[in-house]
Enzyme design. Structure first.
Site: not given
Length: 261
Positions: A137, A150, A154
Site C-alpha cells: 500500500s 494500518y 504497512k
C-alpha cells in the site's frame, strides 16, 4: 526482462477477493499453477474453480496457519516459485485502538510475511531462485490518515520487503512491493466517507494493480506504483518533510469536517 510463469507454482494469500483474486487470475492466465489461500474458504474455492487452481482455507496470519498453507501448497505444486503475501486488514482507529486490534493487524500485515519467508527461503536459496511479492500500500511509503495501525504495519511490511531484497538479491531472490493508493475493493468501501474523500477520486480497479505488477516484473523493479504520482509524494516526504506533514494535517482537518469527528 520478460518473465515466463508457464508451469510455475504460485501462492496468493487473501486470494478470495479484491487484489488477491485478480492476481490469482492473472498468474493463471500467464500459465501458472495457482494455490488460492483465504480465511474465507468459500471465496477461495470460487476463485480456484474459476482458474483451475487449488483452494486452501485458513488463517495466513498465525504461525500455524502459514505453515499449513505452505505445506498444502507444496503438496499440490511441488515447488513454490512465487509467493504473493497479499492478505491484509485495515481497521480504522488511532492510538486508542485496543491492544488486541494492534496485535491482530501486526500478525496479518507484517508477521504473515515474516513467517512465510522463514519457510520459503531455505529451498529458494538452495536452488538460487525465488520470488516474493508483498502487497504493501502507498501507506507504507506515506501514511494512512484514520488508521494508525494500518500505517505502522504497512511501513513494517515495506521495510521487511526491502530487507529481503537487500539481503538476498545476489542469491537469486526477486522481491516486489506493491504500493497502490485507493483500489476499488471492499477495504476501500469499509473506510466510509473519509476514505472516499482521501482516495475516491484517484481510486483504480484491482486489474490495474495487476497490470502494474507485471510491468514491474518485466522491468525487474522493486517498487510497484499503480499510482505513479506516489513517487513524487514519497520524494516530497523525504526532502520536504515538514511541508509534507503540514499538507497531510490539512487533509486530516478536511476529514474531520466530513466525518464530524
Amino acid at each position: 526482462m520478460t518473465a515466463s510463469f508457464t508451469g510455475s507454482g504460485v501462492v496468493v494469500t487473501g486470494g478470495g477477493g479484491g487484489i488477491g483474486a485478480v492476481l490469482a487470475r492473472r498468474f493463471a492466465a500467464e500459465g501458472a499453477r495457482v494455490v488460492v489461500g483465504d480465511l474465507n474458504g468459500e471465496a477461495a474455492a470460487e476463485v480456484a474453480k474459476e482458474i483451475g487452481g487449488t483452494a486452501v482455507a485458513g488463517d495466513a496470519a498465525s504461525e500455524a496457519g502459514v505453515a499449513s498453507l505452505i505445506e498444502a501448497a507444496r503438496e499440490t505444486l511441488g515447488e513454490i516459485d512465487v509467493f504473493c503475501a497479499n492478505a491484509g486488514i485495515a481497521p480504522m482507529g488511532g492510538v486508542d485502538a485496543p491492544e488486541e486490534d494492534w496485535a491482530r493487524i501486526w500478525d496479518v500485515n507484517v508477521m504473515a510475511h515474516v513467517r512465510a519467508a522463514r519457510l520459503l527461503l531455505p529451498p529458494w536459496l538452495e536452488r538460487g531462485r525465488g520470488h516474493f511479492i508483498s502487497t504493501v500500500s502507498a501507506a507504507g511509503l506515506l501514511t494512512s490518515l484514520g488508521s494508525a495501525s494500518y500505517s505502522v504495519t504497512k511501513h513494517g511490511a515495506l521495510a521487511f520487503a526491502e530487507w529481503l531484497s537487500a539481503t538476498y538479491r545476489h542469491r537469486g531472490l526477486t522481491v516486489q512491493a506493491i504500493c497502490p493508493q485507493g483500489v476499488r475493493t471492499a477495504m476501500l468501501e469499509n473506510t466510509g466517507p473519509a476514505g472516499e474523500l482521501l482516495m475516491g477520486a484517484s481510486a483504480i480497479h484491482p486489474e490495474q494493480v495487476a497490470d502494474a505488477l507485471f510491468e514491474a516484473i518485466a522491468a525487474d523493479r522493486f517498487l510497484v506504483l499503480p499510482h505513479p504520482e506516489v513517487a513524487d509524494y514519497y520524494a516530497a516526504r523525504a526532502t520536504q518533510t515538514d511541508r509534507w506533514l503540514g499538507g497531510m494535517n490539512k487533509l486530516q482537518r478536511k476529514v474531520e469536517q466530513v466525518t464530524g469527528e
